[in-house]
Design a protein around this motif. Structure first.
Motif, PDB file in Angstrom:
ATOM      1  N   ASN A   3      -6.110  -9.051   0.506  1.00 30.71           N
ATOM      2  CA  ASN A   3      -5.680  -7.486   0.465  1.00 30.71           C
ATOM      3  C   ASN A   3      -6.373  -6.992  -0.495  1.00 30.71           C
TER       4      ASN A   3
ATOM      5  N   THR B 278      -6.737  -3.037  -3.215  1.00 27.34           N
ATOM      6  CA  THR B 278      -5.751  -2.767  -4.187  1.00 27.34           C
ATOM      7  C   THR B 278      -4.493  -1.937  -3.786  1.00 27.34           C
ATOM      8  N   THR B 279      -4.681  -1.180  -2.662  1.00 24.81           N
ATOM      9  CA  THR B 279      -3.766  -0.211  -2.186  1.00 24.81           C
ATOM     10  C   THR B 279      -3.539  -0.741  -0.494  1.00 24.81           C
ATOM     11  N   LYS B 280      -4.184  -1.680   0.096  1.00 20.89           N
ATOM     12  CA  LYS B 280      -4.044  -1.936   1.379  1.00 20.89           C
ATOM     13  C   LYS B 280      -3.368  -3.241   1.465  1.00 20.89           C
TER      14      LYS B 280
ATOM     15  N   ASN C 200      -2.096  -6.007  -6.425  1.00 25.96           N
ATOM     16  CA  ASN C 200      -1.547  -4.349  -5.639  1.00 25.96           C
ATOM     17  C   ASN C 200      -1.239  -3.410  -6.679  1.00 25.96           C
ATOM     18  N   LEU C 201      -2.148  -2.077  -6.576  1.00 23.94           N
ATOM     19  CA  LEU C 201      -1.816  -1.024  -7.506  1.00 23.94           C
ATOM     20  C   LEU C 201      -1.029  -0.129  -6.952  1.00 23.94           C
ATOM     21  N   ARG C 202      -0.514  -0.208  -5.746  1.00 23.82           N
ATOM     22  CA  ARG C 202       0.590   0.712  -5.495  1.00 23.82           C
ATOM     23  C   ARG C 202       1.668   0.893  -6.175  1.00 23.82           C
TER      24      ARG C 202
ATOM     25  N   GLY D 256       3.822  -2.142  -6.877  1.00 20.98           N
ATOM     26  CA  GLY D 256       2.880  -3.220  -7.141  1.00 20.98           C
ATOM     27  C   GLY D 256       3.505  -4.161  -8.200  1.00 20.98           C
TER      28      GLY D 256
ATOM     29  N   ASN E  90       3.488  -8.340  -6.729  1.00 27.63           N
ATOM     30  CA  ASN E  90       2.456  -8.939  -7.162  1.00 27.63           C
ATOM     31  C   ASN E  90       2.669 -10.439  -7.598  1.00 27.63           C
TER      32      ASN E  90
ATOM     33  N   LYS F   4      -9.019  -1.751 -10.212  1.00 25.81           N
ATOM     34  CA  LYS F   4      -9.455  -1.240  -9.033  1.00 25.81           C
ATOM     35  C   LYS F   4     -11.053  -0.925  -9.180  1.00 25.81           C
TER      36      LYS F   4
END
Length: 343
Positions: free
Chosen positions: A259, A261-263, A288-290, A293, A297, A308
């Motif tokens: 994956n 960071t946002t996908k 995952n930075l959404r 997240g 995670n 990021k």
């Protein structure tokens, strides 16, 4: 003393180039392509198989070349596989073929109904031989001496066509009874090449970006895959893929998600993986930075890249020469864990 230091430096330079032949392991590297895909296999005989080549541009190209030449110590790509024609999977291939020799290219070719055409430059790419992959095909690989574990890379599906079930395979009735379809994905994702890599008792499944409704055909009405050790989370962890029917049927022990960071790392997929009873290890290339997240995670130890603006850390898996175990490592954070193979 100077002569001794020179000799030591020379030996250090030689060792990586002989690693495959020396230790008889199968090594797999998940290269960080920021939500794209590039999975490198180095066989026990030292051949390289690269499945997909990330996004266009220098970033992914440099990371792939570094992994092949510096980390794995190889000089060429023996087999390059394009699972489908989306730029996060084939975007770096033209430049890659100019940076490092490619002996064999495997892909879907040009076919009727191809909507996401990769362009003339892709099909003009330099490779010694080009092959249109068919369901049931095996990539020809050099094998260890007789009596050693066999290595196989077999195509289970391509262009929405799949292999036939082995004679006598039971119907997967209880799992298939829970099937539900999603909206059809009309893009080239549905045409993804599906690969099953087997080394002795070890099995690794990589289906590119194969879509939810197509995935069902791999396990319903019959299981065409079998049980596996390692599941490359399909489509970067997006919920247009990763049909839970597949997880319930192939029962992976380890999942590795490429994956960004946002996908990817979608809440539905993350939850389904967490609920998969067979799973003993779950890894992410990126945190995952959404906003979701915090809930979606795995523990930091199992994530290769936390920030990021990251260093492009990879995940590595090594299958022991006797194929009875495999070790997953994240060299950047010194994580290392060994798992027993299913068979």
């Amino acid at each position: 003393m100077k002569t001794l230091l020179t000799l030591v430096a020379l030996l250090v330079a030689i060792v990586p180039a002989l690693a495959g032949e020396a230790d008889k392991r199968l090594d797999i590297y998940w290269i960080d392509t920021e939500g794209g895909a590039a999975t490198l296999l180095v066989t026990p005989m030292g051949e390289t198989v690269l499945i997909d080549a990330g996004n266009p541009g220098r970033r992914d190209l440099d990371r792939i070349v570094k992994t092949i030449t510096e980390i794995a110590g190889r000089k060429q790509i023996d087999h390059l596989v394009t699972t489908h024609y989306h730029s996060d999977h084939f975007g770096g291939m033209l430049e890659l073929s100019q940076a490092i020799p490619v002996k064999n290219l495997w892909d879907n070719g040009e076919f009727e109904g191809l909507k996401d055409h990769p362009g003339k430059a892709y099909f003009a790419m330099k490779a010694e031989q080009k092959h249109v992959v068919q369901p049931g095909d095996k990539i020809p690989l050099k094998q260890l001496p007789t009596g050693s574990p066999e290595l196989s890379i077999r195509c289970l599906g391509a262009r929405q066509q799949f292999v036939m079930a082995k004679e006598g395979t039971a119907e997967n009735s209880s799992v298939c009874a829970t099937a539900r379809d999603k909206d059809r994905d009309g893009s080239d994702n549905a045409n993804s090449v599906v690969l099953l890599i087997t080394f002795g008792g070890f099995k690794f499944y990589d289906a590119g970006d194969l879509t939810w409704n197509m995935e069902k055909k791999l396990v319903c009405p019959q299981n065409l895959v079998g049980k596996v050790d390692v599941y490359q989370v399909t489509h970067h962890g997006l919920d247009a893929s990763n049909n839970p029917l597949v997880l319930q049927t192939i029962e992976p022990r380890v999942a590795i998600m490429n994956n960004g960071t946002t996908k990817g790392c979608a809440p539905e997929v993350f939850a389904n993986l967490q609920e998969t009873k067979s799973l003993q290890g779950f890894y992410q290339i990126h945190k995952n930075l959404r906003p979701d997240g915090e809930k979606n995670n795995v523990a930091a130890e199992f994530i290769a890249n936390q920030e990021k603006n990251c260093s492009g850390n990879h995940i590595q898996l090594s299958v022991a020469a006797d194929t009875k175990s495999y070790t997953v490592a994240i060299p950047a954070n010194k994580h290392e864990k060994t798992y027993a193979t299913r068979d």
